[in-house]
Design a protein around this motif. Structure first.
Motif, PDB file in Angstrom:
ATOM      1  N   ASN A   1      -8.371  39.452 -18.676  1.00 54.76           N
ATOM      2  CA  ASN A   1      -7.437  38.486 -19.229  1.00 54.76           C
ATOM      3  C   ASN A   1      -8.266  36.714 -18.937  1.00 54.76           C
ATOM      4  OD1 ASN A   1      -6.002  36.266 -20.441  1.00 54.76           O
ATOM      5  ND2 ASN A   1      -3.615  37.486 -18.965  1.00 54.76           N
ATOM      6  N   PHE A   2      -8.713  36.097 -18.995  1.00 55.76           N
ATOM      7  CA  PHE A   2      -9.484  35.306 -18.181  1.00 55.76           C
ATOM      8  C   PHE A   2      -8.527  34.069 -18.028  1.00 55.76           C
ATOM      9  CE2 PHE A   2     -13.516  36.614 -19.992  1.00 55.76           C
ATOM     10  CZ  PHE A   2     -14.247  37.075 -18.794  1.00 55.76           C
ATOM     11  N   ASN A   3      -7.663  34.326 -19.124  1.00 47.48           N
ATOM     12  CA  ASN A   3      -6.410  33.051 -18.665  1.00 47.48           C
ATOM     13  C   ASN A   3      -5.766  32.842 -18.239  1.00 47.48           C
ATOM     14  OD1 ASN A   3      -5.597  30.553 -20.766  1.00 47.48           O
ATOM     15  ND2 ASN A   3      -3.631  32.219 -21.521  1.00 47.48           N
ATOM     16  N   GLU A   4      -5.139  34.550 -17.209  1.00 48.45           N
ATOM     17  CA  GLU A   4      -4.832  34.124 -15.807  1.00 48.45           C
ATOM     18  C   GLU A   4      -5.525  33.323 -14.328  1.00 48.45           C
ATOM     19  OE1 GLU A   4      -4.307  37.760 -13.987  1.00 48.45           O
ATOM     20  OE2 GLU A   4      -2.959  38.898 -16.100  1.00 48.45           O
ATOM     21  N   THR A   5      -6.274  32.552 -14.929  1.00 52.10           N
ATOM     22  CA  THR A   5      -7.139  31.890 -13.809  1.00 52.10           C
ATOM     23  C   THR A   5      -7.034  30.510 -13.838  1.00 52.10           C
ATOM     24  OG1 THR A   5      -8.620  33.659 -13.531  1.00 52.10           O
ATOM     25  CG2 THR A   5      -8.841  31.409 -12.458  1.00 52.10           C
ATOM     26  N   LEU A   6      -6.724  29.743 -15.534  1.00 55.24           N
ATOM     27  CA  LEU A   6      -6.675  28.812 -15.627  1.00 55.24           C
ATOM     28  C   LEU A   6      -5.875  29.227 -16.720  1.00 55.24           C
ATOM     29  CD1 LEU A   6      -7.027  25.987 -14.359  1.00 55.24           C
ATOM     30  CD2 LEU A   6      -9.176  25.846 -16.323  1.00 55.24           C
ATOM     31  N   ASN A   7      -5.084  27.981 -16.792  1.00 50.66           N
ATOM     32  CA  ASN A   7      -3.677  28.041 -18.592  1.00 50.66           C
ATOM     33  C   ASN A   7      -2.746  27.246 -18.183  1.00 50.66           C
ATOM     34  OD1 ASN A   7      -1.310  28.861 -16.733  1.00 50.66           O
ATOM     35  ND2 ASN A   7      -2.375  30.554 -16.117  1.00 50.66           N
ATOM     36  N   ASP A   8      -2.318  26.645 -18.865  1.00 44.56           N
ATOM     37  CA  ASP A   8      -1.170  25.052 -19.356  1.00 44.56           C
ATOM     38  C   ASP A   8      -0.732  25.377 -17.974  1.00 44.56           C
ATOM     39  OD1 ASP A   8      -3.008  24.886 -21.705  1.00 44.56           O
ATOM     40  OD2 ASP A   8      -1.206  26.156 -22.803  1.00 44.56           O
ATOM     41  N   SER A   9       0.145  26.406 -17.624  1.00 46.33           N
ATOM     42  CA  SER A   9       1.341  26.471 -16.297  1.00 46.33           C
ATOM     43  C   SER A   9       0.703  26.065 -14.680  1.00 46.33           C
ATOM     44  CB  SER A   9       2.037  27.788 -16.309  1.00 46.33           C
ATOM     45  OG  SER A   9       1.427  29.192 -16.513  1.00 46.33           O
TER      46      SER A   9
ATOM     47  N   ARG B   1     -14.847  27.505 -22.767  1.00 47.93           N
ATOM     48  CA  ARG B   1     -14.262  26.824 -23.985  1.00 47.93           C
ATOM     49  C   ARG B   1     -13.059  26.691 -24.235  1.00 47.93           C
ATOM     50  NH1 ARG B   1     -17.285  27.296 -29.296  1.00 47.93           N
ATOM     51  NH2 ARG B   1     -16.342  25.072 -29.349  1.00 47.93           N
ATOM     52  N   GLU B   2     -12.561  27.394 -23.584  1.00 49.59           N
ATOM     53  CA  GLU B   2     -10.522  27.744 -23.633  1.00 49.59           C
ATOM     54  C   GLU B   2     -10.176  27.030 -22.772  1.00 49.59           C
ATOM     55  OE1 GLU B   2      -8.608  28.669 -25.317  1.00 49.59           O
ATOM     56  OE2 GLU B   2     -10.640  29.462 -27.237  1.00 49.59           O
ATOM     57  N   SER B   3     -11.049  27.366 -21.598  1.00 49.39           N
ATOM     58  CA  SER B   3     -10.560  26.713 -20.200  1.00 49.39           C
ATOM     59  C   SER B   3     -10.588  24.906 -20.060  1.00 49.39           C
ATOM     60  CB  SER B   3     -11.658  26.856 -19.105  1.00 49.39           C
ATOM     61  OG  SER B   3     -11.354  28.653 -19.046  1.00 49.39           O
ATOM     62  N   ILE B   4     -11.664  24.587 -20.650  1.00 50.13           N
ATOM     63  CA  ILE B   4     -12.269  22.703 -20.788  1.00 50.13           C
ATOM     64  C   ILE B   4     -11.244  22.617 -22.036  1.00 50.13           C
ATOM     65  CG2 ILE B   4     -14.023  21.829 -22.111  1.00 50.13           C
ATOM     66  CD1 ILE B   4     -15.856  23.213 -21.848  1.00 50.13           C
ATOM     67  N   LYS B   5     -10.923  23.108 -22.824  1.00 49.66           N
ATOM     68  CA  LYS B   5      -9.185  23.145 -23.566  1.00 49.66           C
ATOM     69  C   LYS B   5      -8.174  22.816 -23.122  1.00 49.66           C
ATOM     70  CE  LYS B   5      -6.673  24.170 -27.333  1.00 49.66           C
ATOM     71  NZ  LYS B   5      -5.399  23.031 -27.336  1.00 49.66           N
ATOM     72  N   VAL B   6      -8.356  23.646 -22.069  1.00 48.67           N
ATOM     73  CA  VAL B   6      -6.657  23.395 -20.870  1.00 48.67           C
ATOM     74  C   VAL B   6      -6.682  22.380 -20.750  1.00 48.67           C
ATOM     75  CG1 VAL B   6      -5.816  24.890 -18.894  1.00 48.67           C
ATOM     76  CG2 VAL B   6      -5.993  26.061 -21.353  1.00 48.67           C
ATOM     77  N   VAL B   7      -8.437  21.853 -19.837  1.00 48.82           N
ATOM     78  CA  VAL B   7      -8.037  20.243 -18.739  1.00 48.82           C
ATOM     79  C   VAL B   7      -7.837  19.160 -19.772  1.00 48.82           C
ATOM     80  CG1 VAL B   7      -9.563  19.550 -17.252  1.00 48.82           C
ATOM     81  CG2 VAL B   7      -9.633  21.695 -16.576  1.00 48.82           C
ATOM     82  N   VAL B   8      -8.385  19.674 -20.953  1.00 48.28           N
ATOM     83  CA  VAL B   8      -8.676  18.322 -22.011  1.00 48.28           C
ATOM     84  C   VAL B   8      -7.679  18.013 -22.397  1.00 48.28           C
ATOM     85  CG1 VAL B   8      -9.353  17.611 -24.210  1.00 48.28           C
ATOM     86  CG2 VAL B   8     -10.904  17.992 -22.475  1.00 48.28           C
ATOM     87  N   ASP B   9      -6.858  19.056 -22.224  1.00 47.49           N
ATOM     88  CA  ASP B   9      -5.346  18.979 -23.339  1.00 47.49           C
ATOM     89  C   ASP B   9      -4.645  18.169 -22.034  1.00 47.49           C
ATOM     90  OD1 ASP B   9      -6.056  19.180 -25.543  1.00 47.49           O
ATOM     91  OD2 ASP B   9      -4.390  22.028 -24.892  1.00 47.49           O
ATOM     92  N   TYR B  10      -4.428  18.783 -20.600  1.00 46.06           N
ATOM     93  CA  TYR B  10      -3.897  18.342 -19.886  1.00 46.06           C
ATOM     94  C   TYR B  10      -4.072  16.795 -19.729  1.00 46.06           C
ATOM     95  CZ  TYR B  10      -1.905  17.547 -14.668  1.00 46.06           C
ATOM     96  OH  TYR B  10      -1.060  17.428 -13.759  1.00 46.06           O
ATOM     97  N   ALA B  11      -5.122  16.045 -19.396  1.00 52.75           N
ATOM     98  CA  ALA B  11      -5.944  15.154 -18.895  1.00 52.75           C
ATOM     99  C   ALA B  11      -5.416  14.258 -19.978  1.00 52.75           C
ATOM    100  CB  ALA B  11      -7.819  15.319 -19.000  1.00 52.75           C
ATOM    101  N   ASN B  12      -5.164  14.560 -21.049  1.00 45.51           N
ATOM    102  CA  ASN B  12      -4.465  13.593 -22.659  1.00 45.51           C
ATOM    103  C   ASN B  12      -2.949  13.563 -22.638  1.00 45.51           C
ATOM    104  OD1 ASN B  12      -7.249  13.413 -23.807  1.00 45.51           O
ATOM    105  ND2 ASN B  12      -6.668  15.570 -25.750  1.00 45.51           N
TER     106      ASN B  12
END
Length: 163
Positions: free
Chosen positions: A5-13, A134-145
């Protein structure tokens, strides 16, 4: 089989812990882009090394036997030759045959031995890592937006499927 589960490292929260400015967001994306490119090259290399061609185990063994026989013949010939250009040329041919033998052995291991299985594992892990980047980039881009920041995402956002 264990899943990662890579999502535990970097996610929306927790993205705000790692990214607190537009520059940090871009830095994270730049670094993930570099890693993504590296993994993409390794994935392609791994697929190439898997030798998806028609060469069979028996064909490789036959080729190996032929080369080994050639090396024995060249060694026997070298033992009878006196120093000179003919001996030098024969020595060069023998050295080339040794190199060819190592190449065929490596192809055999990559295609038919543990190397094949290991390469497939590594390729699958690299592919999963690449997709998670790619999913992590999306998390950062969504946060930046969300913060109103402009960042370059290198067109690496994952494809979104709408139903």
């Amino acid at each position: 089989m264990q899943t990662i589960n890579f999502n535990e490292t970097l996610n929306d929260s927790n993205v705000s812990i790692f990214v607190s400015s537009q520059e940090e967001a871009q830095y994270f994306i730049d670094e993930m882009n570099k890693e993504y490119k590296k993994l993409q090259m390794e994935f392609i290399k791994g697929e190439y090394q898997a030798d998806q061609g028609e060469t069979t185990r028996q064909e490789l063994l036959n080729e190996l036997t032929k080369i080994q026989s050639e090396i024995v013949s060249l060694d026997e010939l070298l033992a009878t030759l006196s120093n000179g250009s003919l001996k030098d040329d024969t020595q060069l041919d023998r050295d080339k045959a040794y190199v060819k033998e190592r190449e065929v052995r490596k192809r055999y291991e990559t295609k038919c031995g543990f190397g094949f299985i290991n390469n497939k594992f590594e390729t699958a892990i690299e592919h999963a890592h690449k997709m998670e980047l790619r999913e992590s980039i999306k998390v950062v881009v969504d946060y930046a937006n969300l913060k109103g920041w402009t960042v370059n995402h290198y067109d690496l956002l994952p494809n979104v499927v709408t139903v």
